[in-house]
Design a protein around this motif. Structure first.
Motif, PDB file in Angstrom:
ATOM      1  N   THR A   1      -1.259   3.262  -7.771  1.00  0.00           N
ATOM      2  CA  THR A   1      -2.307   4.288  -7.954  1.00  0.00           C
ATOM      3  C   THR A   1      -2.851   4.842  -6.642  1.00  0.00           C
ATOM      4  OG1 THR A   1      -3.811   2.447  -8.319  1.00  0.00           O
ATOM      5  CG2 THR A   1      -3.071   3.634 -10.257  1.00  0.00           C
ATOM      6  N   HIS A   2      -2.853   4.066  -5.562  1.00  0.00           N
ATOM      7  CA  HIS A   2      -3.388   4.583  -4.293  1.00  0.00           C
ATOM      8  C   HIS A   2      -2.314   4.825  -3.233  1.00  0.00           C
ATOM      9  CE1 HIS A   2      -7.090   2.894  -6.158  1.00  0.00           C
ATOM     10  NE2 HIS A   2      -7.572   4.016  -5.667  1.00  0.00           N
ATOM     11  N   TRP A   3      -1.054   4.815  -3.644  1.00  0.00           N
ATOM     12  CA  TRP A   3       0.013   5.001  -2.667  1.00  0.00           C
ATOM     13  C   TRP A   3       0.043   6.445  -2.153  1.00  0.00           C
ATOM     14  CZ3 TRP A   3       4.781   2.170  -5.278  1.00  0.00           C
ATOM     15  CH2 TRP A   3       4.554   0.779  -5.216  1.00  0.00           C
TER      16      TRP A   3
ATOM     17  N   GLU B   1       0.790  -1.222   0.000  1.00  0.00           N
ATOM     18  CA  GLU B   1       0.000   0.000   0.000  1.00  0.00           C
ATOM     19  C   GLU B   1       0.824   1.276   0.000  1.00  0.00           C
ATOM     20  OE1 GLU B   1      -2.593  -0.819   3.264  1.00  0.00           O
ATOM     21  OE2 GLU B   1      -4.048  -1.805   1.960  1.00  0.00           O
TER      22      GLU B   1
END
Ligand code: ZN
Length: 557
Positions: A142-144, A113
Motif C-alpha cells: 500500500t505504501h510502495w 518498503e
C-alpha cells in the motif's frame, strides 16, 4: 521488603549432604558453575530468594548465601548476573517446535518498503538457501513507491530456476514467479478457481498475482519439507528457544519422525532444551508398545498423546454450549465422541498421559465427561494419571471447579488471551467472558495450570507469556472494558505456571520446576526482575542466561 534468605545452618547441612551424595555417585565434587550477582528467585515459598546457586553434574548442589556457595564451590566458574534476575527454568508447556523452526526458515518480508527492497531480500535469501522452493510472507504494497503489486517478472529477474511463492501479509494473496506458475500448470487459459482469482494484464497474460483460493493452485504443488529440512527446522527452533530463555518444552502433536529428530539431536548434543513429547494419535501406540528407551533423567521423554475435541475460536470451530454471539453456528467436534473414548481407553490401558485439545465450553465439558467416564468409579486413578486439557479456553463457570475436583491439569497459553481480546467478546458475548481464559478462577478453585505459548500460533516468548498472565493487556497496553482483568494472576502464580506447574504437568516436579538442592539445574535469567518491575517492562526485558540440565545454553549479558 525482601523475603528471608535461607539460614546459614540449613545451607551448610544441605550442602554437605549434596556433596556426600555426589561422592557416593562417583560424580565430581569440584568445579561446576556458580551463578550470583542478581536476585535468584527459587520458586520455593519457604525461602523464595537466594544470593547464589552452585551447579554440578547437571544439578543444584548448593543454593543460598554467596559466601557459603564460594566455600562449597572451589574451582567453579562464576557467572555474574550483573543485576539480572534468575528464575527456575521456564518450560513452554505447549509448543510445536518444528513448526516454529519452519516459520523461522521462511523468507520474512515484513516491512519491505518497495518492490526493489523485496527483490533485494529475495536475492539475499536465495543466496543463503540455494536449494528448493522459496516461500516467503509478510509484504504489503500500500505504501510502495511503485504503486502496484509485484509481478512474476519482478521475481523472475531474481530467481527463475525454482518456484518462488510470496504471501501478502494478510494471507489472502501471493506473488509467484514463472517457475511456480508452470509447476502448477497455470497459464492464460486457466480458469479462475471457485473463490479465487488469477490476475491477468490487459493482454490476458497471467501477472503472477494469485488471490485467495487461486493461491492453492501453486501452494498445493510445493513439495513438503524434506526430512533433512524438518530436522534442521527443529534444530534451529530449539536454539532459538534457548536464546529466548526457555529451558524446556512440552512438544505437542509430535509425529514419529519428529520424535526421532528430538532423540537424534539430543544424542548429538544439539538439543538445548529438555523435552516432554505428546504424540499424534496415530503415532502414540508404536512408541508405547516398543521397549522403554529412556531413564527418567533423559532430556527427551515421550509422555503421552495429544487428542483433539473441537476447533478454534477465531474460525468459529470451538464447540460452544450455545451458538456464537456473532454467527448461527455452535462450532464443531473434530473427533467423534466414540473415537475419542477409544483413544482415552487405549491411553489408560497402556498407561500414558492424555493431553486433550478443548477450546469451547462444550468442548471442555465433553472432555471432562470423557475423562471421568474412562476412569469410571476410580477417581484416584484419574487424579494419578494427571490428564491435561490443552487450552481450557472457555469454560462454563459451573465446570471450573471440576478441574481441581478431578485432578485434571489446565494447560493454558496466556498470550492467546491478549491476542484474542480483539475478537473474543464479539464471538462469545459478555456473559460467556466470565469463564474465558479464567486463570485466576481456576487457581482459586485449586486447579493446577501449566503455562505454554502454542507457538508458532503465538511467538513463543516467555516474557510475553509472563506479561500476558499477570497483566492481561495486549502489547500496546490495551484491554477492552469487559475483559475480566481480575482473571490476571499474581507474579508468583505466573512464575509457577511456567516452572513448577509445567513440571507437575509432565510428572517432573521432583526433578525440576524450582531452584533447590538436588534438582536438575534449569535457570532462566532476564535483564529485568519480573517479580517487581512495571508490567510494560516485562516484554521489553532481555533473556541474558539460560541453563538447562546444568548446561549453559544461552549467554548474552
Ligand atoms: Zn497447539
Amino acid at each position: 521488603m525482601h523475603p528471608p534468605l535461607l539460614t546459614r545452618r540449613s545451607f551448610a547441612v544441605a550442602s554437605l549432604a549434596a556433596l556426600a551424595a555426589c561422592a557416593t555417585r562417583g560424580e565430581s565434587t569440584v568445579g561446576g558453575t556458580l551463578v550470583r550477582g542478581g536476585p535468584i528467585h527459587t520458586g520455593v515459598a519457604a525461602h523464595p530468594r537466594a544470593e547464589a546457586a552452585l551447579i554440578r553434574n547437571g544439578r543444584f548442589v548448593f543454593v543460598g548465601a554467596l559466601r557459603e556457595a564460594r566455600a562449597a564451590g572451589r574451582g567453579a566458574r562464576e557467572i555474574d548476573l550483573r543485576g539480572a534476575a534468575a528464575f527456575p527454568g521456564f518450560t513452554d508447556a505447549h509448543v510445536h517446535l518444528t513448526g516454529v523452526g519452519q516459520a523461522a526458515l521462511l523468507l520474512d518480508l515484513v516491512g519491505v518498503e518497495s518492490i526493489a527492497a523485496l527483490q533485494t531480500r529475495l536475492r539475499d535469501y536465495a543466496r543463503a538457501h540455494p536449494e528448493g522452493p522459496i516461500v516467503g510472507r509478510g509484504w504489503i504494497e500500500t505504501h510502495w513507491p511503485e504503486g502496484r503489486f509485484p509481478t512474476r517478472g519482478d521475481l523472475d529477474a531474481i530467481v527463475n530456476d525454482r518456484p518462488v511463492f510470496l504471501e501478502r501479509i494478510d494471507g489472502h494473496a501471493a506473488a509467484v514467479n514463472s517457475t511456480a506458475l508452470s509447476l502448477a500448470g497455470v497459464d492464460a487459459s486457466t480458469p479462475n478457481p471457485e473463490g479465487g482469482r488469477i490476475e491477468r494484464d490487459a493482454a490476458g497474460a497471467v501477472t503472477g498475482m494469485l488471490i485467495d483460493n487461486a493461491m492453492g493452485l501453486v501452494a498445493a504443488r510445493l513439495p513438503a519439507p524434506t526430512p533433512a529440512q524438518n530436522r534442521e527446522a527443529l534444530r534451529q527452533a530449539a536454539a532459538l528457544y534457548a536464546a529466548r530463555g526457555w529451558a524446556g518444552v512440552h512438544n505437542v502433536s509430535t509425529t514419529l519422525a519428529e520424535e526421532g529428530n528430538f532423540q537424534m539431536l539430543s544424542d548429538a548434543g544439539e538439543m538445548p532444551v529438555h523435552a516432554s513429547l505428546y504424540m499424534e494419535p496415530d503415532a502414540v501406540r508404536a512408541v508405547f508398545e516398543r521397549e522403554a528407551r529412556s531413564d527418567v533423567h533423559s532430556p527427551v521423554q515421550v509422555r503421552g498423546v495429544k487428542v483433539y475435541m473441537d476447533g478454534a475460536l477465531g474460525s468459529r470451530g470451538a464447540a460452544l454450549l450455545a451458538p456464537y454471539s456473532d454467527a448461527a453456528s455452535d462450532g464443531l467436534l473434530v473427533t467423534a465422541l466414540d473415537q475419542l473414548n477409544q483413544q482415552l481407553a487405549q491411553a489408560r490401558a497402556l498407561n500414558y498421559q492424555v493431553a486433550a485439545h478443548a477450546i469451547g465450553d462444550r468442548g471442555n465439558r465433553l472432555v471432562l465427561d470423557a475423562f471421568r467416564d474412562t476412569f469410571a468409579g476410580d477417581a484416584e486413578a484419574l487424579r494419578a494419571a494427571r490428564w491435561r486439557v490443552e487450552h481450557a479456553q472457555i469454560i462454563a463457570p459451573e465446570d471450573i471447579p471440576r478441574f481441581a475436583a478431578m485432578g485434571v491439569i489446565a494447560s493454558m497459553q496466556p498470550s492467546h488471551a491478549i491476542s484474542d481480546l480483539h475478537f473474543a467478546p464479539s464471538r462469545l458475548g459478555d456473559d460467556r467472558l466470565a469463564g474465558a481464559y479464567a486463570w485466576a478462577s481456576l487457581l482459586r478453585s485449586g486447579a493446577s495450570i501449566a503455562g505454554g505459548s502454542d507457538a508458532p500460533v503465538e511467538k513463543g516468548d516467555p516474557l510475553i507469556e509472563f506479561y500476558a498472565a499477570c497483566y492481561r493487556h495486549d502489547l500496546t497496553g490495551f484491554a477492552g472494558p469487559n475483559w475480566r482483568l481480575d482473571e490476571a494472576v499474581s507474579r508468583e502464580q505466573a512464575l509457577a505456571m511456567f516452572t513448577s506447574g509445567a513440571a507437575f504437568a509432565s510428572f517432573q516436579e521432583s526433578q525440576r520446576g524450582t531452584i533447590e538442592i538436588g534438582k536438575r539445574a534449569d535457570m532462566s535469567c532476564f535483564s529485568a526482575d519480573l517479580m517487581t518491575c512495571a508490567p510494560e517492562e516485562i516484554p521489553r526485558a532481555r533473556p541474558v542466561l539460560t541453563i538447562s540440565d546444568g548446561r549453559v545454553t544461552h549467554e548474552a549479558f
